[in-house]
Enzyme design. Structure first.
Site, mmCIF file in Angstrom:
data_model
loop_
_atom_site.group_PDB
_atom_site.id
_atom_site.type_symbol
_atom_site.label_atom_id
_atom_site.label_comp_id
_atom_site.label_asym_id
_atom_site.label_seq_id
_atom_site.Cartn_x
_atom_site.Cartn_y
_atom_site.Cartn_z
ATOM 1 C CD GLU A 126 18.118 -19.974 -8.800
ATOM 2 O OE1 GLU A 126 17.676 -20.884 -9.520
ATOM 3 O OE2 GLU A 126 19.083 -20.119 -8.037
ATOM 4 C CE1 TYR A 183 6.866 -20.226 -7.406
ATOM 5 C CE2 TYR A 183 8.224 -18.443 -8.204
ATOM 6 C CZ TYR A 183 7.643 -19.669 -8.403
ATOM 7 O OH TYR A 183 7.855 -20.353 -9.566
HETATM 8 C C1 LIG Z 1 3.097 -18.204 -12.331
HETATM 9 C C2 LIG Z 1 1.995 -19.164 -12.778
HETATM 10 C C3 LIG Z 1 2.514 -20.604 -12.694
HETATM 11 C C4 LIG Z 1 0.792 -18.993 -11.828
HETATM 12 O O1 LIG Z 1 -0.167 -20.006 -12.151
HETATM 13 P P1 LIG Z 1 -1.723 -19.756 -11.906
HETATM 14 O O2 LIG Z 1 -2.415 -21.063 -12.015
HETATM 15 O O3 LIG Z 1 -2.205 -18.675 -12.797
HETATM 16 O O4 LIG Z 1 -1.722 -19.222 -10.396
HETATM 17 P P2 LIG Z 1 -2.915 -19.317 -9.337
HETATM 18 O O5 LIG Z 1 -4.228 -19.107 -10.027
HETATM 19 O O6 LIG Z 1 -2.752 -20.539 -8.532
HETATM 20 O O7 LIG Z 1 -2.615 -18.018 -8.448
HETATM 21 C C5 LIG Z 1 -2.027 -18.122 -7.179
HETATM 22 C C6 LIG Z 1 -1.545 -16.737 -6.751
HETATM 23 O O8 LIG Z 1 -0.498 -16.296 -7.613
HETATM 24 C C7 LIG Z 1 -0.598 -14.865 -7.791
HETATM 25 N N1 LIG Z 1 -0.906 -14.565 -9.191
HETATM 26 C C8 LIG Z 1 -1.196 -15.459 -10.162
HETATM 27 N N2 LIG Z 1 -1.378 -14.821 -11.338
HETATM 28 C C9 LIG Z 1 -1.218 -13.505 -11.102
HETATM 29 C C10 LIG Z 1 -1.264 -12.335 -11.914
HETATM 30 N N3 LIG Z 1 -1.558 -12.394 -13.236
HETATM 31 N N4 LIG Z 1 -0.999 -11.136 -11.350
HETATM 32 C C11 LIG Z 1 -0.724 -11.035 -10.026
HETATM 33 N N5 LIG Z 1 -0.664 -12.127 -9.184
HETATM 34 C C12 LIG Z 1 -0.908 -13.322 -9.727
HETATM 35 C C13 LIG Z 1 -1.724 -14.422 -6.883
HETATM 36 O O9 LIG Z 1 -1.160 -14.161 -5.591
HETATM 37 C C14 LIG Z 1 -2.594 -15.655 -6.844
HETATM 38 O O10 LIG Z 1 -3.427 -15.724 -5.723
HETATM 39 P P3 LIG Z 1 -4.914 -15.059 -5.814
HETATM 40 O O11 LIG Z 1 -5.541 -15.546 -7.091
HETATM 41 O O12 LIG Z 1 -5.587 -15.575 -4.581
HETATM 42 O O13 LIG Z 1 -4.704 -13.582 -5.832
HETATM 43 C C15 LIG Z 1 1.510 -18.823 -14.221
HETATM 44 O O14 LIG Z 1 1.219 -17.449 -14.293
HETATM 45 C C16 LIG Z 1 2.527 -19.175 -15.293
HETATM 46 O O15 LIG Z 1 2.574 -20.302 -15.782
HETATM 47 N N6 LIG Z 1 3.373 -18.172 -15.682
HETATM 48 C C17 LIG Z 1 4.385 -18.379 -16.714
HETATM 49 C C18 LIG Z 1 5.510 -19.282 -16.257
HETATM 50 C C19 LIG Z 1 6.235 -18.737 -15.045
HETATM 51 O O16 LIG Z 1 6.492 -17.542 -14.912
HETATM 52 N N7 LIG Z 1 6.629 -19.667 -14.164
HETATM 53 C C20 LIG Z 1 7.418 -19.362 -12.995
HETATM 54 C C21 LIG Z 1 8.851 -19.681 -13.274
HETATM 55 S S1 LIG Z 1 9.891 -19.328 -11.875
#
Ligand SMILES: CC(C)(COP(=O)(O)OP(=O)(O)OC[C@H]1O[C@@H](n2cnc3c(N)ncnc32)[C@H](O)[C@@H]1OP(=O)(O)O)[C@@H](O)C(=O)NCCC(=O)NCCS
Length: 170
Positions: free
Chosen positions: A115, A127
Site C-alpha cells: 500500500e 514501485y
Molecule cells: C520513496 C523513496 C523511498 C524513494 O527513495 P529514493 O532513494 O529517493 O529513490 P531512488 O533514488 O532509488 O529512485 C528510484 C525511482 O523512484 C522514482 N522517484 C524517486 N524520487 C522521485 C521524485 N522525487 N519524483 C518522482 N519520481 C521519483 C523514480 O522513478 C526513480 O527512478 P529514476 O531516478 O531513474 O527516475 C523516498 O522518496 C522516501 O523515503 N520517501 C518518503 C517515505 C515514503 O514515501 N515511503 C514509501 C512508503 S509506501
C-alpha cells in the site's frame, strides 16, 4: 579501479537491520512519515516479528534508509521504506526494494503486495519502475491524515512476468 562517487548508490552498503539501529530508524520514520511515523514499540515488534526481513542502507557508515518485507505463505508484503531526505534520488530506495524483492523470490513467493499513499509520487514512481501495478484504492487508509492508499501488486516468476510486467526487473 574507478571508485563510485561519494554518496552514490554504488558506494552504499546494505545489511540486515539490528536491534541497535532502532534509534536511527525512529529518526528516519519521523523524517519520512511525520505524524504517521511508527512508534518505537511498532518498530521493535516489526524487527522481532516472524517472517519479516528488515534491511538498512549505509552511506559512509551512517544508516541512510531502511525497508522491510513480510514473507507470507504465498505472497509478500512491503511493510515500509524510507530514505533520509538529504540522500534521496540517488538510487538507494531502488536498491533496498530490489533487496526485498530478492527475499520474496528466494522464499518462492508468487506475488508482492503493498500500500502506498496516493499523494506520494516518488514512492509510486519507484514501485511502477519495478513493475508494480495499481490494483485498487483504500479510502482514507492513512490516519490521522485521511489520505487514500493505492494497493499495488507485482507478480513474480516467469509466467507472471511475461503476462504482467512491461519492464524487465534490473
Ligand atoms: C520513496 C523513496 C523511498 C524513494 O527513495 P529514493 O532513494 O529517493 O529513490 P531512488 O533514488 O532509488 O529512485 C528510484 C525511482 O523512484 C522514482 N522517484 C524517486 N524520487 C522521485 C521524485 N522525487 N519524483 C518522482 N519520481 C521519483 C523514480 O522513478 C526513480 O527512478 P529514476 O531516478 O531513474 O527516475 C523516498 O522518496 C522516501 O523515503 N520517501 C518518503 C517515505 C515514503 O514515501 N515511503 C514509501 C512508503 S509506501
Amino acid at each position: 579501479m574507478i571508485a563510485s562517487p561519494p554518496g552514490a548508490a554504488g558506494s552504499a552498503v546494505i545489511r540486515e537491520a539490528r536491534g541497535d539501529d532502532i534509534v536511527r530508524l525512529l529518526e528516519l520514520e519521523d523524517s519520512a512519515f511525520d505524524e504517521e511515523a511508527w512508534t518505537r514499540e511498532m518498530i521493535e515488534d516489526e524487527l522481532a516479528g516472524p517472517d519479516r526481513r528488515y534491511f538498512v542502507v549505509e552511506v559512509g557508515g551512517r544508516v541512510a534508509g531502511y525497508a522491510g518485507v513480510f514473507l507470507g505463505l504465498d505472497s509478500a508484503e512491503i511493510m515500509t521504506i524510507a530514505i533520509e531526505p538529504a540522500v534521496r534520488r540517488r538510487g538507494l530506495g531502488r536498491r533496498l526494494m530490489e533487496t526485498l524483492l530478492d527475499c520474496a523470490r528466494q522464499a518462492g513467493l508468487g506475488q508482492v503486495m503493498l500500500e502506498v499513499a496516493a499523494t506520494s509520487p516518488p514512492a509510486i514512481n519507484l514501485y511502477k519502475s519495478l513493475g508494480f501495478e495499481e490494483i485498487g484504492r483504500r479510502l482514507r487508509y492513512y490516519q490521522p491524515s485521511g489520505r487514500d492508499a493505492l494497493v499495488m501488486r507485482l507478480w513474480l516468476g516467469p509466467v507472471s512476468l511475461n503476462q504482467h510486467n512491461h519492464r524487465p526487473l534490473a
